[in-house]
Each structure stands twice: as C-alpha cells, then as structure tokens.
Design a protein around this motif. Structure first.
Motif, short mmCIF file in Angstrom:
data_model
loop_
_atom_site.label_atom_id
_atom_site.label_comp_id
_atom_site.label_asym_id
_atom_site.label_seq_id
_atom_site.Cartn_x
_atom_site.Cartn_y
_atom_site.Cartn_z
N LYS A 1 0.72 -1.15 -0.02
CA LYS A 1 -0.10 -0.03 -0.18
C LYS A 1 0.88 1.19 0.10
CE LYS A 1 -3.97 -2.02 2.32
NZ LYS A 1 -4.78 -2.04 3.52
N ALA A 2 2.06 1.20 0.91
CA ALA A 2 2.91 2.50 1.02
C ALA A 2 3.55 2.72 -0.68
CB ALA A 2 3.76 1.93 1.71
N PHE A 3 3.69 1.71 -1.40
CA PHE A 3 4.18 1.98 -2.79
C PHE A 3 3.08 2.72 -3.61
CE2 PHE A 3 5.08 0.97 -6.97
CZ PHE A 3 6.67 0.87 -7.16
N CYS A 4 1.88 2.24 -3.56
CA CYS A 4 0.90 2.78 -4.22
C CYS A 4 0.63 4.17 -3.89
CB CYS A 4 -0.42 1.79 -4.26
SG CYS A 4 -0.42 0.22 -4.77
N THR A 5 0.66 4.43 -2.42
CA THR A 5 0.33 5.89 -2.23
C THR A 5 1.44 6.96 -2.56
OG1 THR A 5 -0.64 4.97 0.00
CG2 THR A 5 0.25 7.21 0.16
N THR A 6 3.01 6.39 -2.38
CA THR A 6 3.88 6.92 -2.90
C THR A 6 3.81 7.60 -4.16
OG1 THR A 6 5.13 6.23 -1.43
CG2 THR A 6 6.49 7.25 -3.18
#
Length: 531
Positions: A156-161
C-alpha cells in the motif's frame, strides 16, 4: 491459525460409499460434515465444498459442475465406458473420476489426495495473505520485480507514494509507474535498473541511495534490494526491494530509528567493538527482553544466552538457530549479519537481522514427510524404499523380509476398512519394535518390507521373523475383530554386492507365497529351487 469444516455432499444410493467417506479421518485443522442424498438436491449441491456424484442418471459432469458453488471440488463416479465417452470439456468439469464398481482402498487413496490438495490450497492462500498483510503493515515502500523489470507485487505504501492503484501498478515497468519518459529514463533515470542489475550480479542484498523523479518532484530513497532465487537456489527470478523516502529526514539517526521500527524482522545494531547500540520492537518480542536491558552489552555475552548452541546453515548460506526462551520455544530464526560503513568506507559496526522462518521449516518438514512416508502408518513408502537402497546399498549385502498379513481381506470385508486400518497401524508399531535399527516400508495394502544392510546371519533373520510373527499373534489375538489375523514372511539375502533390487524384492515375494502355501503364520527363506 485456522480451523475449517468441509461440507461433503454424497449423492449416492450406495450407503457403503457414504460410510466409507464418513470413516475417513480429516486432516489437521479440518473437520468433515458429511451429508448423503439419494437424489439430486440443488441446495445441497450449491452449499457443499466437496460433491461426490454416484447416481446413475443422465446428469453429465458439466451439468453437475453447474450446480456446484464456485471453488467446490467435484468427484464424478461412472463406469469405464461412460467416462471414456466424456468430451474434453466434460473431463475438465470434474476434479476426480472414480470408476465403478467402486474400490474402497482406491477411494480412500484418491479422496486423501483430494483432501491434501484442498489443504495445500488453503495453506497457500494463507501464506499469500500473510505476505500481503506483512508488507502492507510496513510504512515503507515494498515491491517485487520480475527479471524484465515489471512489478509483480507492491504494498500500500508503494501505491500511495506513486499515486496509483495496486491493480494499475501490477505488471508495469518503472517508466509507467513513475511517469518517466523513455528518453529521460535513458538519460539518467535508469538508476533503478542499474541497482537491480548490481543485486543480481552480486547475488546478495545491497543498499543504495537513489534519486527518483516523482509527482512530488525529485525524491531521495534509501533502498534495500535482494535477489529472489528459484527453488534450485541458483536461478534468479527477480528482485525484492524496500524503499524509505529520506528526502525530508533531518539526519541519519532519525532514518535508522524509523527503519528499525518499521521492519518486520528483529534487528540489532552493534559497533566495531561489539557493543549493542540499538534494537527494534520485533527484537524485544522475539527474545523477551526490553531495549534498555541489552543496550551497551557485549554482543557475544548476549548472543550466548539467546540461542541454543546447535546451529545450521540453510540453502541460502544463512545461519539458523532456535531461540532459548520458554515463550518462544521452537522458534527458528534465520540470521543475517552485514557490515556498516561510514561515508569514508570505514567499518563502523554491523547490523544483525533475525527473520522468523519457523513456519517455513515446519511446512518443508511436513512436505518432506508427506512425500516420503505412508500417510496412515507413518512408515516409509515405496519411493523412499528405492531412494534408500539407491543411496545406501552400494558395496553392501542386502537382506529383505517381505511381510504380508494373513486374512486381512476377510477382516476388511467383515468389519470394515476402519478396523483394517487399525490392523495396519498396529502392524507398523510391531514392525518398529521388532526391527528398531532397520529400514521399514509399507509397499502395498497389507504388504511391508524390512531392509537390513551389511552382513547378517541367516539365523538372525529367522529369529527376527519368528519374533514378529509371535508378537502379531499375541497382539492380534487380544483384539476380537483382529484375532484371525497373522503374518507370513518371505526372507531373502543378496549373494553379491551389485544386487538387482527389483530381483531381490521379487525373490522375497516368492518366499512369502511359499510361506503362505506352507500354512501361513510362518516364514520361508528363498532358495533358487523356488518358482
């Protein structure tokens, strides 16, 4: 972690089939809820996990499949002519085809395989869920890449970034995800590919500082990238990376503290004098200590009391050890240790990463046991027998005792397969007691083979066979349904060191049937005059 109740619907007028399915023992973490029906019941078909169809009517496998819920397993029973006449689409509609007339032993075997497949799919789903949950709980970017540079899995952190959904990112390359043109990529934005090439070339985890042009402008990431190896331990399938955005961090100590707290592994930092400088929360959990209780201690002193002395090296070359802590007894940790360098490339300490591989090792052991042993008795199977002889019989004489139960079929027919199974389990126990240091395999329904390697007196083999026969008489005689059982034994010894194993087994089988001709419940030693 889970407990599953399998709903099994048996559509059959044959109550023996229904009872046989009810008698099959569920696998670990599973229970069975078996319901039987004489005719088709739409609701029951749509609600079950396993549907066994044994009704002789016009319903084809495809029609029965259409009534099942998605993901249910379908077992279709039919005579040989009907099964052979099925089209490819009909054959694909069912997971299993059982040929009539039905054979109890075959059904137990096939149904057991089906149950193990369902359990494997459940375990695979849970393992995948564990991985997704673990990486999504990490506030840093996590990604998995294939060899061609496309992203296979991200958190999820990747997608948010990157400002894109997981579905949009999956299968895409660096240029698409970071909105970089091919021209810019070739001018210098290809640092990502360069670092991944370095990881695959070095075949180990590497650390980088990377500049990436994003929607938020130029960002700086501290990345840790590792190669992903195939099951052979050699072929690289791709890479996995963890990226921490350090653009706005004020200093390195803040970065280290955030990184330590976010990692899903136990981590310890020590200086070049072996003093412990820092640990994370997962470390406190794994080793049952408080951070302040280990900071400043000598690493060797702490390490000596943290693990049991016995250590192993796994296929990846990492040390593994068991934690010496009552609450975590049995926990196996994979230990990674890498040097830390300052800006002038001086070694200033080390980082120790402890990864929990307990579940992985348990699953590996279970898979190995399942592939090499008989599910019911726990004895080795025929595959293991040949592997054992191939690996150990070179330059040694081989002695075999071929054991077969007398009147076993009569017990099965009279009292049912559950009682027959109890007889097989008891037989396995008696074999282990009689031949404690020898290799024992179940090679057929009620057939067992004992292997002795090296020099062995014929009298010793005869005593062993007679002792086993007597033990079986006493133990079977004490159990009413098994009292008619006994055992016959065929004995053979190789005459040279280059023995033909298949021929030796055939000779022991010949001696076994000679023992049965002699009246059963006795042994016979093979000689060349036998036919």
């Amino acid at each position: 972690m889970y407990h599953c109740v399998l709903k099994i619907a048996v559509f059959s007028p044959d109550f023996d089939l229904v009872n046989l399915i009810r008698d099959i023992t569920p696998l670990d973490r599973f229970d069975h809820a078996v319901a039987s029906f004489d005719t088709f019941d739409c609701r029951a078909a749509a609600d079950c996990d396993i549907l066994i169809w044994n009704i002789a009517d016009a319903m084809s496998p495809a029609k029965v499949r259409a009534a099942c819920r998605e993901g249910a397993a379908l077992v279709f029973c039919g005579d040989r002519q009907a099964i052979d006449g099925c089209s490819e689409a009909e054959l694909e509609a069912a997971d299993e085809f059982w040929e009539r007339p039905l054979n109890g032993q075959y059904i137990r075997y096939r149904f057991g395989r089906l149950l193990r497949r369902i359990k494997l799919e459940k375990d695979l789903y849970l393992t995948s869920t564990y991985l997704d949950t673990a990486i999504d709980s990490i506030p840093d970017m996590v990604w998995f890449k294939a060899m061609d540079g496309t992203h296979v899995k991200v958190n999820k952190a990747f997608c948010t970034t990157v400002g894109k959904t997981r579905e949009d990112v999956t299968g895409r390359d660096h240029c698409y995800i970071w909105d970089v043109s091919k021209e810019d990529f070739e001018k210098g934005e290809g640092v990502c590919k360069e670092t991944e090439d370095a990881v695959m070339r070095e075949r180990r985890t590497l650390q980088f500082t990377e500049m990436v042009k994003s929607q938020k402008g130029l960002r700086q990431f501290r990345t840790y990238k590792s190669p992903l190896f195939d099951s052979d331990g050699e072929t690289i399938l791709g890479t996995v990376g963890i990226g921490h955005d350090v653009t706005d961090l004020e200093n390195m100590s803040t970065e280290i503290e955030i990184l330590l707290s976010s990692m899903p592994f136990a981590i310890l930092l020590k200086d070049n004098r072996e003093r412990i400088l820092n640990v994370n929360a997962r470390f406190e959990e794994y080793f049952g200590v408080k951070k302040q209780g280990v900071l400043g201690r000598q690493f060797d002193e702490w390490n000596a009391g943290a693990f049991y002395e016995e250590r192993t090296v796994n296929n990846e070359g990492f040390v593994e050890a068991r934690v010496r802590l009552e609450e975590n007894e049995g926990k196996v940790l994979e230990i990674h240790e890498d040097s830390i360098y300052d800006i002038f490339h001086n070694n200033v300490g080390k980082i120790c990463i402890y990864r929990d591989v307990t579940l992985e090792r348990q699953m590996e052991e279970q898979i190995l046991r399942n592939s090499n042993t008989d599910f019911m008795t726990g004895l080795y199977n025929r595959r293991s027998l040949y592997q054992y002889l191939h690996n150990n019989s070179s330059g040694k004489k081989v002695s075999l005792l071929y054991v077969d139960l007398d009147y076993f079929k009569r017990v099965n027919d009279t009292y049912g397969h559950k009682v027959g199974d109890e007889a097989l389990i008891l037989t396995a126990k008696l074999l282990r007691e009689s031949f404690k240091n020898d290799f024992i395999a179940r090679i057929g329904g009620d057939e067992f083979l004992v292997v002795k390697l090296g020099y062995c007196e014929r009298e010793e083999l005869e005593r062993g066979a007679q002792d086993l026969i007597q033990r079986m008489k006493e133990n079977f005689g004490a159990i009413e349904p098994l009292s008619i059982l006994s055992a016959s034994v065929g004995i053979v010894q190789s005459e040279d060191f280059n023995v033909d194993i298949d021929l030796l087994i055939q000779q022991s089988d010949t001696a076994l049937y000679k023992a049965k001709e002699m009246g059963r419940s006795c042994f016979c030693v093979y000689d060349r005059e036998m036919k």
